[in-house]
Design an enzyme around this catalytic site. Structure first.
Site, PDB file in Angstrom:
ATOM      1  N   GLY A  15    -116.838  -3.576  -6.071  1.00  0.00           N
ATOM      2  CA  GLY A  15    -116.278  -4.067  -4.818  1.00  0.00           C
ATOM      3  C   GLY A  15    -117.334  -4.724  -3.948  1.00  0.00           C
ATOM      4  O   GLY A  15    -117.104  -5.793  -3.356  1.00  0.00           O
ATOM      5  N   LYS A 114    -108.185  -1.050 -14.301  1.00  0.00           N
ATOM      6  CA  LYS A 114    -107.180  -1.147 -15.349  1.00  0.00           C
ATOM      7  C   LYS A 114    -106.032  -0.158 -15.203  1.00  0.00           C
ATOM      8  O   LYS A 114    -104.934  -0.373 -15.717  1.00  0.00           O
ATOM      9  CB  LYS A 114    -107.857  -0.922 -16.711  1.00  0.00           C
ATOM     10  N   GLU A 199    -121.224   5.825 -18.447  1.00  0.00           N
ATOM     11  CA  GLU A 199    -120.825   6.789 -17.422  1.00  0.00           C
ATOM     12  C   GLU A 199    -121.412   8.166 -17.716  1.00  0.00           C
ATOM     13  O   GLU A 199    -121.735   8.505 -18.870  1.00  0.00           O
ATOM     14  CB  GLU A 199    -119.293   6.890 -17.368  1.00  0.00           C
ATOM     15  N   LYS A 214    -107.622  -2.199 -22.221  1.00  0.00           N
ATOM     16  CA  LYS A 214    -107.773  -3.655 -22.209  1.00  0.00           C
ATOM     17  C   LYS A 214    -106.836  -4.306 -23.221  1.00  0.00           C
ATOM     18  O   LYS A 214    -106.267  -5.378 -22.959  1.00  0.00           O
ATOM     19  CB  LYS A 214    -109.229  -4.019 -22.494  1.00  0.00           C
TER      20      LYS A 214
END
Length: 332
Positions: A15, A114, A199, A214
């Site tokens: 963002g 997503k 992650e 995706k």
């Protein structure tokens, strides 16, 4: 000159990168589209900032507590929402409420996460049709790697017969490290986490769920399918052993975690799993954090695209590509 007011929901790394890139491109928007683009609101899960006259980058370092949520975005007067929050395909949150609110009010939406698209894609498509809002999602469908764009623009007029994609940078890095440097899965994963591109909880990547998301978005939004996660067979790379790596190396094969779509007699089938490629195949040479997609059509044959953009800037650029598509469509 027409004014467009933009709000960004979700203000983590992506963002913030999107906000910075948008503000740096304001002169371009004026010159190319005769559009005065203002960033009027940003928010995270608990804090935000708004200014009807437009925010500047130096203001974005300190958000105010309590300024968040779909009503905050609506009250900002934004014409276009860019949704860049965390992604949870099992619940659609937290982005779903923002996207649903925007589309219901006729605001165009550029979606980066997503989860909502996988969880409630059909509902969101119908909302956009009912209100005339535009719903764009390049950032959610492999970001810097063009996927939706290829189907909607470059290959328009063809029938897509088959799609296969290396759609997750983390798993491609891990498999590449295991094959080329002979390290184990756990060591490769620690390396990726230290590097900041895996992650802390990598299971969505390593178990194949990110690739599956995706693939579903491409199938449903790009190819007009109506698939749910339960329709996919999903396997990851977490159980790849040194023995399997040695065997593939001995056979001259390179493993990749691939999402695959095939269309037979009008039905679309989808699966995620490890596929191996001989060294002469371009997919065998997609290295490190790169991604790739190969689309086979009836009339144009096979088209291959490779993406290697650096994150989070690449995802921000994909979202702002969608914004430019909206500006073009709204110019008339």
């Amino acid at each position: 000159m027409k004014t467009y007011k933009i709000a960004i929901a979700g203000f983590g790394g992506v963002g913030r990168a999107t906000a910075g890139l948008l503000l740096s491109r304001r002169t371009r928007y004026r010159e190319v589209y005769q559009a005065d683009v203002l960033l009027v609101a940003v928010c995270g899960s608990r804090s935000g900032l708004a200014d009807a006259e437009g925010l500047e980058e130096e203001q974005l370092d300190t958000l105010e507590d309590g300024l968040s949520g779909p009503d905050f975005i609506a009250d900002s007067g934004a014409d276009i929402l860019i949704e860049a929050g965390p992604s949870d395909f099992r619940t659609g949150g937290p982005g779903l409420v923002y996207i649903r609110s925007a589309l219901s009010a006729g605001r165009d939406a550029v979606v980066i996460s997503k989860g909502a698209l996988v969880h409630s894609g059909k509902e969101l498509r119908e909302l956009a049709r009912e209100t005339g809002a535009m719903l764009k999602l390049s950032g959610a469908a492999a970001a810097a790697l063009p996927t939706i764009d290829l189907v909607e623009h470059s290959l328009k007029g063809c029938e897509v017969l088959e799609v296969e994609g290396i759609l997750n940078a983390t798993t491609n890095y891990l498999l590449d490290a295991m094959m080329t440097r002979g390290i184990g899965f756990d060591e490769a994963l620690r390396e990726a986490q230290i590097g900041g591109f895996a992650e802390a909880d990598p299971r969505n990547d390593t178990e194949g769920w990110d690739t599956a998301c995706k693939l579903l978005i491409l199938a449903n939004f790009g190819l007009g399918a109506d698939l749910a996660m339960d329709d996919l067979t999903v396997e990851g790379i977490q159980s790849v052993s040194a023995e399997r790596i040695d065997a593939w190396r001995g056979q001259g094969l390179v493993p990749k975690l691939v999402g695959r779509l095939s269309r037979v007699n009008g039905a679309t089938r989808a699966q995620v799993g490890i596929r191996t490629y001989p060294l002469a195949d371009p997919f065998a040479n997609i290295r490190g954090k790169d991604k790739a997609i190969r689309i086979v059509t009836d009339a144009m044959g096979a088209t291959l695209a490779i993406g290697s953009g650096k994150e989070p800037l690449a995802t921000a650029a994909a979202a702002l590509k969608d914004l430019e598509h909206i500006l073009v469509a709204r110019m008339g």
